[in-house]
Design a protein around this motif. Structure first.
Motif, PDB file in Angstrom:
ATOM      1  N   TYR A 263       0.837  -1.210   0.000  1.00  0.00           N
ATOM      2  CA  TYR A 263       0.000   0.000   0.000  1.00  0.00           C
ATOM      3  C   TYR A 263       0.868   1.255   0.000  1.00  0.00           C
ATOM      4  CZ  TYR A 263      -2.814   3.853   1.694  1.00  0.00           C
ATOM      5  OH  TYR A 263      -3.397   5.089   1.826  1.00  0.00           O
ATOM      6  N   GLU A 264       1.920   1.254   0.800  1.00  0.00           N
ATOM      7  CA  GLU A 264       2.843   2.393   0.796  1.00  0.00           C
ATOM      8  C   GLU A 264       3.459   2.576  -0.585  1.00  0.00           C
ATOM      9  OE1 GLU A 264       5.878   2.745   3.694  1.00  0.00           O
ATOM     10  OE2 GLU A 264       4.508   2.955   5.372  1.00  0.00           O
ATOM     11  N   ALA A 265       3.777   1.452  -1.242  1.00  0.00           N
ATOM     12  CA  ALA A 265       4.340   1.526  -2.596  1.00  0.00           C
ATOM     13  C   ALA A 265       3.326   2.133  -3.565  1.00  0.00           C
ATOM     14  CB  ALA A 265       4.755   0.132  -3.062  1.00  0.00           C
ATOM     15  N   ALA A 266       2.060   1.763  -3.410  1.00  0.00           N
ATOM     16  CA  ALA A 266       1.014   2.260  -4.306  1.00  0.00           C
ATOM     17  C   ALA A 266       0.763   3.752  -4.126  1.00  0.00           C
ATOM     18  CB  ALA A 266      -0.277   1.487  -4.075  1.00  0.00           C
ATOM     19  N   THR A 267       1.057   4.280  -2.943  1.00  0.00           N
ATOM     20  CA  THR A 267       0.806   5.694  -2.651  1.00  0.00           C
ATOM     21  C   THR A 267       2.108   6.474  -2.462  1.00  0.00           C
ATOM     22  OG1 THR A 267       0.563   5.173  -0.291  1.00  0.00           O
ATOM     23  CG2 THR A 267      -1.448   5.232  -1.616  1.00  0.00           C
ATOM     24  N   ALA A 268       3.190   5.970  -3.056  1.00  0.00           N
ATOM     25  CA  ALA A 268       4.492   6.634  -2.898  1.00  0.00           C
ATOM     26  C   ALA A 268       4.455   8.062  -3.427  1.00  0.00           C
ATOM     27  CB  ALA A 268       5.574   5.829  -3.612  1.00  0.00           C
ATOM     28  N   ASP A 269       3.650   8.298  -4.465  1.00  0.00           N
ATOM     29  CA  ASP A 269       3.566   9.651  -5.028  1.00  0.00           C
ATOM     30  C   ASP A 269       2.845  10.607  -4.084  1.00  0.00           C
ATOM     31  OD1 ASP A 269       1.237   8.152  -5.476  1.00  0.00           O
ATOM     32  OD2 ASP A 269       0.605   9.452  -7.120  1.00  0.00           O
ATOM     33  N   LEU A 270       1.976  10.066  -3.203  1.00  0.00           N
ATOM     34  CA  LEU A 270       1.258  10.893  -2.220  1.00  0.00           C
ATOM     35  C   LEU A 270       2.024  11.032  -0.913  1.00  0.00           C
ATOM     36  CD1 LEU A 270      -2.319   9.358  -2.665  1.00  0.00           C
ATOM     37  CD2 LEU A 270      -1.423  11.439  -3.721  1.00  0.00           C
ATOM     38  N   ASN A 271       3.107  10.253  -0.794  1.00  0.00           N
ATOM     39  CA  ASN A 271       3.933  10.248   0.413  1.00  0.00           C
ATOM     40  C   ASN A 271       3.163   9.762   1.640  1.00  0.00           C
ATOM     41  OD1 ASN A 271       6.592  10.560   1.215  1.00  0.00           O
ATOM     42  ND2 ASN A 271       6.230  12.563   2.134  1.00  0.00           N
ATOM     43  N   ASP A 272       2.197   8.872   1.407  1.00  0.00           N
ATOM     44  CA  ASP A 272       1.488   8.255   2.533  1.00  0.00           C
ATOM     45  C   ASP A 272       2.423   7.312   3.273  1.00  0.00           C
ATOM     46  OD1 ASP A 272      -0.879   9.531   2.211  1.00  0.00           O
ATOM     47  OD2 ASP A 272      -1.938   7.868   1.278  1.00  0.00           O
TER      48      ASP A 272
END
Length: 494
Positions: free
Chosen positions: A224-233
């Protein structure tokens, strides 16, 4: 090799039952903020093998007699013509697409909310368009001091200024074309108005990821962190849950940061908050439906590597930056994987080095890896599909499934009449040609029967494929990654 790790039917039953329990807890009315994608959740289906992309919508269908949909769109996203990256359409058009999709499933779409309304001309036109189509539209306004000035927000000049959404069902699913649309604010605004009208109502949140009852560093949560890396979640241990119950649970930074504000708003509206932590707000049962943890972990690690390759390609295309790539490197290290984990990548690069031309490789359901090379009439992506179908059907590799007598006229048409500079067949063109051959050729028919088995197969290309090729492979359900290089040195790659 694809292995089932998730019980989809158990998930649908358990999830719908849990939502019903939450409705009852609040006296028969629940505003459910629905994050993520409702009927095309391919990320979940990749990291939880066995999870169907339409699982959430199937779960809602079980509740359709008591559910209605409210779609929220940020007015600024309409004004800026914001585009959904995965679909290539603007958010306002996606609202229309969502309405059609929900209705096709038999779900009632009650209304559309235009959040952060500021009399933008494009937004006024969109409201007129929706109303001409028979869709009810409500305006919600920007609130000064949001989300910190609680006294102003929870007042007649804050939430009270928003138009009250008329709803008729016990479950109001609040969804949106994308993040930052204003779903949570819409839910709380409704609770404020309902409270003033003496209507009992509650709020809950449905986010599939991160999965609260898996460990913080479980590969699924890291994916999930990888999927939202662009959002910096960033995934975090929920400190409020730990303090309230002495139990570890996982949430993510934005929900943890906003919880004190949300809790204060809830207390101001109703006098008491029903929740002690962000985890309490959630209704996600996905973690209870994992049946093979090893299969799920392997799938999630593969997703992390895929995300890394995608970030490299996005950077090459000018759609991403170094920060996302570096963050994904760190996530790969934490997950204990590197690019060698993706064996099809090594096979594709080896084939490209051997032939001196772009190449592809695909891993079949039984673990066999098949490669494809660029030829005069076929691109590498088309070649590997043809080779894969032959392999799965047990057809001799020397047999031509599509005769040159059929391929030659197609390429002549492309070059001569249609003005294409590339004579080679793309995957969609190849599949059309193959289906035509299958009408009279039993061997070609045998090959086409294998097409459904390509779903969930892993594929890699030694170069960035065209958008058209990517779309076709996605429709086939193939998980594609590419090396971050173009086939040519042209500046424009259409």
């Amino acid at each position: 090799m694809y292995k089932i790790g998730f019980d989809n039917e158990k998930y649908i039953e358990m999830q719908s039952a849990h939502i019903r329990q939450r409705i009852d807890r609040f006296g028969g009315k629940l505003y459910l903020e629905f994050g993520g994608k409702l009927f095309d959740d391919y990320h979940a289906s990749r990291v939880l093998p066995g999870f169907a992309p339409d699982s959430k919508i199937r779960m809602l269908i079980q509740l359709k007699e008591e559910a209605e949909i409210v779609i929220v769109i940020n007015a600024n996203d309409i004004e800026k013509n914001k585009v959904r990256g995965d679909l290539g359409i603007t958010y306002d058009l996606d609202v229309l697409r969502l309405i059609d999709a929900f209705r096709n499933f038999g779900l009632f779409v009650g209304s559309v909310v235009l959040a952060r309304w500021q009399d933008q001309p494009a937004v006024i036109k969109f409201q007129e368009r929706l109303e001409s189509l028979g869709v009810r539209v409500y305006r919600h306004y920007s609130i000064a001091g949001y989300p910190s000035e609680i006294d102003h927000i929870v007042s007649d000049e804050g939430y009270g200024k928003n138009e009250y959404i008329e709803t008729s069902r016990s479950l109001v699913v609040v969804t949106a074309p994308g993040p930052g649309s204003g779903k949570m604010a819409t839910c709380l605004s409704q609770i404020y108005h309902d409270h003033k009208r003496g209507i009992k109502a509650g709020y809950a949140k449905f986010e599939t990821f991160p999965i609260w009852n898996l460990p913080l560093k479980h590969p699924v949560n890291m994916a999930y962190e990888a999927a939202t890396a662009d959002l910096n979640d960033m995934n975090m241990i929920d400190p409020f849950h730990l303090e309230a119950y002495g139990e570890m649970s996982v949430n993510y930074n934005r929900d943890i940061e906003i919880f004190p504000v949300l809790n204060a708003m809830y207390q101001r509206i109703s006098g008491v908050s029903p929740y002690k932590s962000p985890t309490d707000m959630g209704v996600n049962m996905a973690g209870n439906c994992i049946v093979d943890n090893d299969a799920v972990c392997d799938a999630a690690r593969m997703e992390i590597v895929r995300r890394y390759y995608n970030a490299l390609c996005n950077r090459r295309k000018g759609n991403g930056g170094d920060h996302e790539v570096e963050k994904l490197k760190l996530i790969m290290q934490s997950a204990g994987v590197d690019i060698d984990f993706r064996t099809v990548a090594e096979a594709a690069k080896a084939k490209a080095e051997q032939t001196g031309k772009p190449a592809t490789a695909i891993e079949l359901p039984d673990g066999t890896i098949v490669a494809g090379k660029t030829s005069r009439l076929l691109g590498a992506a088309s070649a590997v599909i043809l080779n894969a179908l032959k392999c799965m059907a047990g057809i001799d590799d020397r047999i031509d499934l599509i005769s040159p007598e059929i391929l030659e006229p197609i390429t002549s048409l492309k070059i001569g009449l249609l003005g294409s500079k590339n004579p080679r067949l793309h995957p969609d063109e190849l599949l059309i040609a193959l289906s035509i051959c299958a009408v009279h050729d039993p061997i070609a028919a045998k090959a086409t029967e294998q097409l459904s088995r390509l779903r969930y197969c892993e594929m890699h290309s030694s170069v960035i494929l065209s958008a058209n090729d990517e779309r076709t492979l996605k429709k086939l359900g193939i998980n594609l990654t590419c090396e971050p290089f173009y086939e040519t040195k042209r500046l424009y790659h259409g």
